[in-house]
Design a protein around this motif. Structure first.
Motif, PDB file in Angstrom:
ATOM      1  N   SER A   1      43.371  46.530  32.886  1.00 40.11           N
ATOM      2  CA  SER A   1      43.369  45.625  34.038  1.00 40.11           C
ATOM      3  C   SER A   1      43.609  44.201  33.558  1.00 40.11           C
ATOM      4  O   SER A   1      43.116  43.815  32.494  1.00 40.11           O
ATOM      5  N   VAL A   2      44.354  43.430  34.361  1.00 41.09           N
ATOM      6  CA  VAL A   2      44.587  42.019  34.066  1.00 41.09           C
ATOM      7  C   VAL A   2      43.731  41.188  35.015  1.00 41.09           C
ATOM      8  O   VAL A   2      43.884  41.278  36.243  1.00 41.09           O
ATOM      9  N   TYR A   3      42.809  40.402  34.443  1.00 41.39           N
ATOM     10  CA  TYR A   3      41.886  39.579  35.221  1.00 41.39           C
ATOM     11  C   TYR A   3      42.382  38.139  35.296  1.00 41.39           C
ATOM     12  O   TYR A   3      43.047  37.639  34.374  1.00 41.39           O
ATOM     13  N   ARG A   4      41.997  37.488  36.384  1.00 47.38           N
ATOM     14  CA  ARG A   4      42.380  36.089  36.616  1.00 47.38           C
ATOM     15  C   ARG A   4      41.147  35.299  37.040  1.00 47.38           C
ATOM     16  O   ARG A   4      40.439  35.688  37.972  1.00 47.38           O
ATOM     17  N   ILE A   5      40.881  34.198  36.353  1.00 51.00           N
ATOM     18  CA  ILE A   5      39.785  33.294  36.726  1.00 51.00           C
ATOM     19  C   ILE A   5      40.362  31.902  36.880  1.00 51.00           C
ATOM     20  O   ILE A   5      41.133  31.440  36.044  1.00 51.00           O
ATOM     21  N   LYS A   6      39.978  31.213  37.968  1.00 45.61           N
ATOM     22  CA  LYS A   6      40.451  29.847  38.215  1.00 45.61           C
ATOM     23  C   LYS A   6      39.346  28.838  37.964  1.00 45.61           C
ATOM     24  O   LYS A   6      38.175  29.094  38.256  1.00 45.61           O
ATOM     25  N   ASN A   7      39.716  27.704  37.448  1.00 43.08           N
ATOM     26  CA  ASN A   7      38.774  26.614  37.208  1.00 43.08           C
ATOM     27  C   ASN A   7      38.689  25.757  38.475  1.00 43.08           C
ATOM     28  O   ASN A   7      39.329  24.720  38.598  1.00 43.08           O
ATOM     29  N   ILE A   8      37.852  26.232  39.401  1.00 43.54           N
ATOM     30  CA  ILE A   8      37.677  25.497  40.671  1.00 43.54           C
ATOM     31  C   ILE A   8      36.191  25.416  40.995  1.00 43.54           C
ATOM     32  O   ILE A   8      35.373  26.120  40.426  1.00 43.54           O
TER      33      ILE A   8
END
Length: 347
Positions: free
Chosen positions: A340-347
């Motif tokens: 799985s490819v995970y995505r986290i945003k710096n918000i």
């Protein structure tokens, strides 16, 4: 930070004062205080681990080197080599032959390896017959061999390169670098996700744990098609990965990527728009998520506002095991049966 392994405590008890008039070089798979505690005329360390190098340099000043060594070290006239066998035989021979190449004949050699490292079969390795190794100690789940160098070794890094082609790009790696013979399925999913997704990565990009350099190479080649500004930085803790990434980039005529060693973010001085990683989940052969936890815990400090962390993980690792310790929102960009490819945003 580093302690003594039981086998090294045992070695110290047996040999603590037997090398008082000897110049000793340490190399191979070890990260502890034995070079500091062993009484010698001079102790020198060769390591391929950047984190250990930075720590040890504070203890031993200039008597430590990170990377492949060359003939200029002949002038040290080492009498003793203490080599710690790795679980990867090809990687062990690569590092060992590099050290042997500048040692004089009749140098004493001690090889220390854990019982599950494959060192038990070391006498079956034809190219090491010139050392005439004999088992002298079996203790603390380790074996220690002793021998004498009887013939000069010639070392040429070009004899050790592995390479394969991915989308017509040659990808190079040295022994011990992950997925050296073909692209691994995790990197393949991560690359295809980034290239074929609806959003376009741009700006400053960090390839964290660059390995062979395949991710930097393919992303760079894809971004060249667009009229946008971008810059790519590639880092790894292992000097063999640094050499491998530089070789891959050079063979693909890519000159605009900065490659340098770093223990995750230890030597990162800038902030990024995107951090991309296929992080390791093993330390030697032991399962470990330390790299992932450190990567996630400090990604905000190393990204701009709205910057993103994209990484791929094997599906046998539950997302709860990864994210339970963090108050972060994440999404899954893509998934197949294994990764799985995970995505986290710096918000």
């Amino acid at each position: 930070m580093y302690t003594l392994l039981p086998i090294n405590k045992y070695f110290l008890r047996l040999f603590k004062n037997k090398f008082l008039n000897k110049k000793v070089i340490f190399a191979g798979d070890f990260k502890d205080k034995i070079p500091i505690y062993l009484n010698t005329l001079m102790s020198f360390v060769n390591t391929h681990n950047y984190d250990y190098y930075i720590w040890l340099k504070k203890q031993m000043n200039n008597n430590v080197y990170y990377g492949l060594m060359n003939n200029k070290y002949k002038k040290y006239n080492f009498n003793i080599l203490i080599f710690f066998w790795l679980k990867n035989k090809k990687e062990s021979l690569f590092i060992l032959n590099n050290i042997l190449s500048f040692l004089s004949l009749k140098v004493e050699i001690f090889i220390i390896g854990s019982n599950n490292s494959g060192v038990k079969k070391i006498n079956n390795i034809q190219e090491l017959e010139i050392i005439n190794l004999k088992k002298i100690i079996n203790a603390r789940k380790h074996i220690i061999f002793h021998g004498i160098l009887t013939k000069n070794i010639f070392f040429n890094i070009n004899h050790y390169w592995n390479y394969y082609y991915y989308d017509n790009y040659p990808i190079y790696s040295l022994p011990g670098i992950f997925s050296g013979n073909k692209i691994d399925n995790g990197s393949k999913l991560l690359i295809s996700t980034i290239i074929n997704s609806n959003f376009l990565i741009k700006g400053k990009i960090l390839d964290l744990g660059c390995g062979s350099g395949i991710i930097s190479t393919i992303i760079n080649s894809n971004l060249e098609k667009y009229n946008i500004k971008y810059s790519i930085y590639a880092t790894d803790i292992d000097i063999k990965a640094i050499y491998s990434t530089k070789k891959t980039l050079n063979r693909n005529f890519i000159k605009n990527i900065k490659v340098f060693p770093s223990n995750i973010y230890s030597d990162i001085k800038e902030k990024f728009n995107f951090i991309i990683s296929n992080p390791p989940i093993h330390k030697n052969v032991n399962f470990s998520l330390k790299f992932i936890y450190k990567m996630i815990s400090k990604f905000r400090k190393n990204t701009y506002y709205k910057g993103e962390l994209l990484f791929v993980i094997n599906n046998f690792i539950s997302y709860k095991k990864i994210f339970n310790n963090f108050s972060l929102k994440f999404s899954i960009l893509s998934k197949n049966k294994k990764f799985s490819v995970y995505r986290i945003k710096n918000i």
